[in-house]
Design a protein around this motif. Structure first.
Motif, mmCIF file in Angstrom:
data_model
loop_
_atom_site.group_PDB
_atom_site.id
_atom_site.type_symbol
_atom_site.label_atom_id
_atom_site.label_comp_id
_atom_site.label_asym_id
_atom_site.label_seq_id
_atom_site.Cartn_x
_atom_site.Cartn_y
_atom_site.Cartn_z
ATOM 1 N N MET A 32 2.874 5.816 3.940
ATOM 2 C CA MET A 32 3.756 4.432 3.854
ATOM 3 C C MET A 32 4.948 4.482 3.090
ATOM 4 N N ARG A 33 4.852 5.510 2.131
ATOM 5 C CA ARG A 33 6.214 5.837 1.502
ATOM 6 C C ARG A 33 7.061 6.525 2.447
ATOM 7 N N GLY A 34 6.585 7.714 3.099
ATOM 8 C CA GLY A 34 7.548 8.150 3.965
ATOM 9 C C GLY A 34 8.147 7.620 5.150
ATOM 10 N N HIS A 35 7.357 6.525 5.733
ATOM 11 C CA HIS A 35 7.593 5.650 6.809
ATOM 12 C C HIS A 35 8.869 4.587 6.151
ATOM 13 N N GLY B 31 -2.423 0.047 -8.384
ATOM 14 C CA GLY B 31 -1.511 1.096 -8.719
ATOM 15 C C GLY B 31 -0.563 1.484 -7.360
ATOM 16 N N LEU B 32 -0.770 0.627 -6.298
ATOM 17 C CA LEU B 32 0.050 0.951 -5.187
ATOM 18 C C LEU B 32 1.209 0.095 -5.184
ATOM 19 N N TRP B 33 2.271 0.219 -4.320
ATOM 20 C CA TRP B 33 3.391 -0.540 -4.443
ATOM 21 C C TRP B 33 3.530 -1.523 -3.312
ATOM 22 N N GLY C 283 0.917 -1.264 0.011
ATOM 23 C CA GLY C 283 -0.064 -0.054 -0.164
ATOM 24 C C GLY C 283 0.680 1.191 0.081
ATOM 25 N N ALA C 284 1.812 1.283 -0.643
ATOM 26 C CA ALA C 284 2.997 2.617 -0.425
ATOM 27 C C ALA C 284 2.650 3.315 -2.040
ATOM 28 N N ALA C 285 2.931 4.618 -1.850
ATOM 29 C CA ALA C 285 2.740 5.202 -3.141
ATOM 30 C C ALA C 285 3.967 4.925 -3.949
ATOM 31 N N SER C 286 4.044 5.373 -5.127
ATOM 32 C CA SER C 286 5.080 4.991 -6.236
ATOM 33 C C SER C 286 6.500 5.440 -5.588
#
Length: 548
Positions: free
Chosen positions: A491-494, A523-525, A462-465
């Protein structure tokens, strides 16, 4: 097999009534056409103006909440029905929404498009009776939901609304969100799931087995938490590390006289939901895909993994330690029978293990190493990893029971190479009042990482690109509720923060074995990486003559 294929759900329809009669009828028809059961006030035998108690009795029976918001906020809850809701000036519709959030009931929101909302609100007299800003505040709150569908009363109308409702229900039934409904809905007796339940109903022995397994409800619940992250860790670990695990196990096998490819290879799967996924992947990808019978010796204190290997593989699989899980242990873990008296409440200050506990740890550790030498590759897990505790002796992995804390010490005391698997959102989570720090006085995390071969495998979903410009920021804090799911950007920042924090803490995880990331269908990573300390990289070389 997808257990959701034959499920039918009860769907609650909640909305203000003014101007939405045709919309509610269209949604009711769509729910029926999708094979589910609609539930709305117009379908109830009770009064057309039901009380909160009546509404809640129907809402509690439903599996999915369809919320419709047109141009009005709706009727307010009267003080005689709920002083608290009346004080907050909640409408019936927002009160229903709050109840579904409390119950973790999935919500599909249908919102009238903003242009029509503006036109409708200009000409409706009812608007004047609404609390100031209530409509906008509620609409903004609903728009933050996972599934939001915008509709029009002027263009396409009911036909498009029906189609959108069917598609939204399809998303819940077959998509990623379906796992939220595993314990809900109706099933056909003729479906595969129904036949399985009939077989259990007709067999007292199977009933006893299932009843016993169901007592391990924490393990079962955690199997459905971050499942994509757990599967991703398992898949990438075996894809990149299977050769290295084989090489180490053969080089350190108890039978050094046998040919290299005939030597017994011993591995250990610890208790924990993430390890169940890892063991399942090992069974399918390594044992099932080898094409030959390899001499793997599997040891585990994980009851689900033990059942899995016993039922589906011919390999030597046994519990370590010998015994069975305590029916009162909700994790399904097996610990030494002599440890029955080794229990303490969670500690508020760092506490050393006692002399008798240290002796129990050493005894179990020697038992794992049959001839006193490290011969077992270990796969372990943790409930969380504290990095910022004011008391450094609390930092590192923490677990849910005192026996588990001691057993972690057993595994690491053995000096076998150990990989600790953990979900990214649990890295950085503070040790809660009900958890136990694995390390402590005279035995801090830094000491273990210096002297024992340890690696850390972190997985996420569930992370952004990766191309998203996001600052490093931890998601978890003392104020963050454990059940809150991070947004893709959070999630990406984490993830960026995790990398920086590991370097900042100077934990010694300097060797990276893999770092893989890939897009999900939405589309999430999702991804995973594995890093090892110096002792681990000495035991498990990063580069070898053979491919990984």
């Amino acid at each position: 097999m997808n257990n959701q294929l034959d499920r039918r759900f009860e769907v609650f329809i909640g909305s203000p009534f003014h101007g939405l009669k045709e919309v509610r009828e269209a949604l009711r028809d769509a729910i029926l056409r999708a094979g589910h059961f609609p539930c709305g006030t117009e379908l109830w035998a009770a009064s057309p103006d039901p009380t909160l108690d009546v509404i809640l009795s129907y809402l509690d029976q439903c599996d999915i909440h369809v919320l419709v918001l047109g141009a009005t906020y709706g009727s307010l809850v009267p003080k005689e029905q709920s002083p608290e809701a009346a004080k907050k000036k909640l409408s019936f519709t927002e009160w229903e929404y709050e109840e579904s959030l409390k119950a973790r009931r999935p919500v599909i929101a249908f919102l009238l498009n903003s242009d029509e909302v503006k036109r409708e609100r200009k000409k409706r007299k009812l608007i004047a009776k609404e609390p100031r800003g209530a409509y906008t505040k509620f609409r903004n709150r609903v728009e933050a939901a996972r599934i939001v569908v915008y509709f029009s009363l002027e263009v396409c109308g009911a036909m498009k609304l029906e189609r959108d409702c069917v598609l939204a229900l399809h998303t819940f039934r077959y998509g990623r969100a379906a796992r939220e409904l595993l314990n809900h809905g109706w099933i056909r007796a003729s479906s595969s799931e129904g036949k399985n339940l009939s077989a259990i109903r007709d067999s007292p022995i199977l009933q006893g087995v299932i009843e016993r397994i169901s007592k391990f409800d924490v393990l079962a619940r955690r199997m459905n938490e971050q499942p994509i992250a757990k599967r991703t860790m398992a898949r990438h670990f075996w894809a990149h590390m299977q050769r290295r695990v084989r090489d180490w196990c053969q080089a350190n096998s108890c039978d050094q006289e046998a040919k290299m490819d005939e030597r017994p290879m011993q591995i250990f799967f610890e208790s924990g939901s993430t390890i169940v996924y890892l063991a399942k992947r090992f069974e399918e990808y390594i044992l099932g895909g080898a094409g030959i019978h390899e001499n793997w010796r599997v040891r585990t204190n994980n009851i689900l993994s033990l059942l899995q290997f016993d039922l589906f593989t011919p390999n030597d699989a046994r519990s370590f330690p010998d015994g069975k899980p305590d029916p009162e242990d909700k994790y399904g873990a097996i610990f030494p029978a002599s440890w029955g008296v080794l229990e303490r409440p969670p500690h508020c200050t760092p506490t050393s293990v006692s002399g008798s506990e240290q002796l129990a740890i050493k005894t179990a550790s020697k038992s794992l190493n049959d001839d006193g030498k490290p011969r077992t590759f270990i796969f372990a897990a943790a409930s969380g990893w504290d990095v910022n505790s004011q008391n450094e002796e609390f930092r590192g992995p923490h677990v849910g029971s005192y026996k588990n804390k001691l057993f972690k010490r057993v595994l690491l005391e053995s000096s076998n190479p150990a990989v600790i698997f953990i979900d990214a959102i649990k890295f950085g989570s503070p040790r809660g009042d009900a958890c136990y720090a694995v390390f402590g006085p005279k035995s801090p995390l830094t000491k273990w990482l210096k002297n024992k071969p340890i690696a850390l495998c972190i997985g996420w979903e569930g992370a952004a690109s990766p191309k998203t410009s996001t600052p490093a920021k931890p998601f978890r804090s003392l104020e963050t509720p454990q059940k809150i799911t991070p947004s893709p950007e959070q999630m990406r920042g984490h993830l960026i923060w995790i990398r920086e924090e590991i370097k900042k803490q100077k934990l010694g995880f300097e060797t990276e074995y893999f770092n893989q990331e890939e897009p999900e269908s939405n589309g999430l990573w999702t991804g995973a990486f594995l890093i090892g300390n110096k002792r681990f990289s000495e035991e498990i070389p990063l580069y070898s003559n053979q491919s990984s």
